[in-house]
Design a protein around this motif. Structure first.
Motif, PDB file in Angstrom:
ATOM      1  N   MET A 172       1.531   4.083  -0.407  1.00  0.00           N
ATOM      2  CA  MET A 172       1.721   4.833  -1.650  1.00  0.00           C
ATOM      3  C   MET A 172       3.189   4.847  -2.060  1.00  0.00           C
ATOM      4  N   TYR A 219       4.252   1.405  -3.454  1.00  0.00           N
ATOM      5  CA  TYR A 219       3.389   0.943  -4.544  1.00  0.00           C
ATOM      6  C   TYR A 219       4.206   0.535  -5.765  1.00  0.00           C
ATOM      7  N   ARG A 220       3.954  -0.638  -6.287  1.00  0.00           N
ATOM      8  CA  ARG A 220       4.617  -1.107  -7.500  1.00  0.00           C
ATOM      9  C   ARG A 220       3.587  -1.436  -8.575  1.00  0.00           C
ATOM     10  N   THR A 221       2.592  -2.246  -8.229  1.00  0.00           N
ATOM     11  CA  THR A 221       1.529  -2.607  -9.159  1.00  0.00           C
ATOM     12  C   THR A 221       0.259  -2.860  -8.355  1.00  0.00           C
ATOM     13  N   TYR A 241     -11.944   6.317  -8.948  1.00  0.00           N
ATOM     14  CA  TYR A 241     -11.093   7.508  -8.922  1.00  0.00           C
ATOM     15  C   TYR A 241     -11.917   8.770  -9.200  1.00  0.00           C
ATOM     16  N   ASP A 258      -5.706   9.375  -5.118  1.00  0.00           N
ATOM     17  CA  ASP A 258      -4.529   9.003  -5.901  1.00  0.00           C
ATOM     18  C   ASP A 258      -4.308   7.500  -5.933  1.00  0.00           C
ATOM     19  N   TRP A 259      -4.762   6.796  -4.893  1.00  0.00           N
ATOM     20  CA  TRP A 259      -4.601   5.340  -4.862  1.00  0.00           C
ATOM     21  C   TRP A 259      -5.334   4.701  -6.042  1.00  0.00           C
ATOM     22  N   GLN A 308      -6.165   6.072  -8.821  1.00  0.00           N
ATOM     23  CA  GLN A 308      -5.511   6.468 -10.061  1.00  0.00           C
ATOM     24  C   GLN A 308      -4.292   5.594 -10.328  1.00  0.00           C
ATOM     25  N   LYS A 309      -3.497   5.343  -9.319  1.00  0.00           N
ATOM     26  CA  LYS A 309      -2.315   4.503  -9.506  1.00  0.00           C
ATOM     27  C   LYS A 309      -2.709   3.085  -9.906  1.00  0.00           C
ATOM     28  N   LYS A 315      -4.063   3.108 -13.541  1.00  0.00           N
ATOM     29  CA  LYS A 315      -2.992   3.360 -14.499  1.00  0.00           C
ATOM     30  C   LYS A 315      -2.085   2.143 -14.669  1.00  0.00           C
ATOM     31  N   SER A 316      -1.980   1.313 -13.633  1.00  0.00           N
ATOM     32  CA  SER A 316      -1.143   0.119 -13.767  1.00  0.00           C
ATOM     33  C   SER A 316      -1.905  -1.026 -14.440  1.00  0.00           C
TER      34      SER A 316
END
Length: 86
Positions: free
Chosen positions: A9, A12-14, A37, A55-56, A58-59, A62-63
């Motif tokens: 986490m 995390y970049r993309t 999610y 949250d993973w 979601q990230k 979102k990317s």
């Protein structure tokens, strides 16, 4: 949360490569992570557990997803008219 997950986490970049979606078009990947999610949140909340692992997803969504899509889907979820099975 495990140390390995916390490290992922933080670094995390993309969105990482997902073998389920090998093609250039990542629309299905975006949609699937959005569903995952919300399913994760629903399942862990129902059991009274911490929803931090969600949250993973979601990230990732979102990317990958355009903001307009996410806003539209969020409105549909709130109104009960979302087509996906959450």
């Amino acid at each position: 949360m495990s140390d390995m997950m916390e490290e992922k986490m933080q670094n995390y970049r993309t969105a990482p490569f997902d073998a389920r979606f090998p093609n250039t078009n990542q629309t299905r990947n975006c949609y699937q992570n959005y569903l995952d999610y919300h399913r994760c949140n629903k399942a862990l909340s129902a059991q009274g557990l911490d929803v931090t692992p969600c949250d993973w997803y979601q990230k990732v969504f979102k990317s990958l997803c355009p903001v307009g899509w996410v806003e539209k889907w969020n409105d549909q979820v709130e109104n009960g008219s979302f087509a996906g099975k959450i």
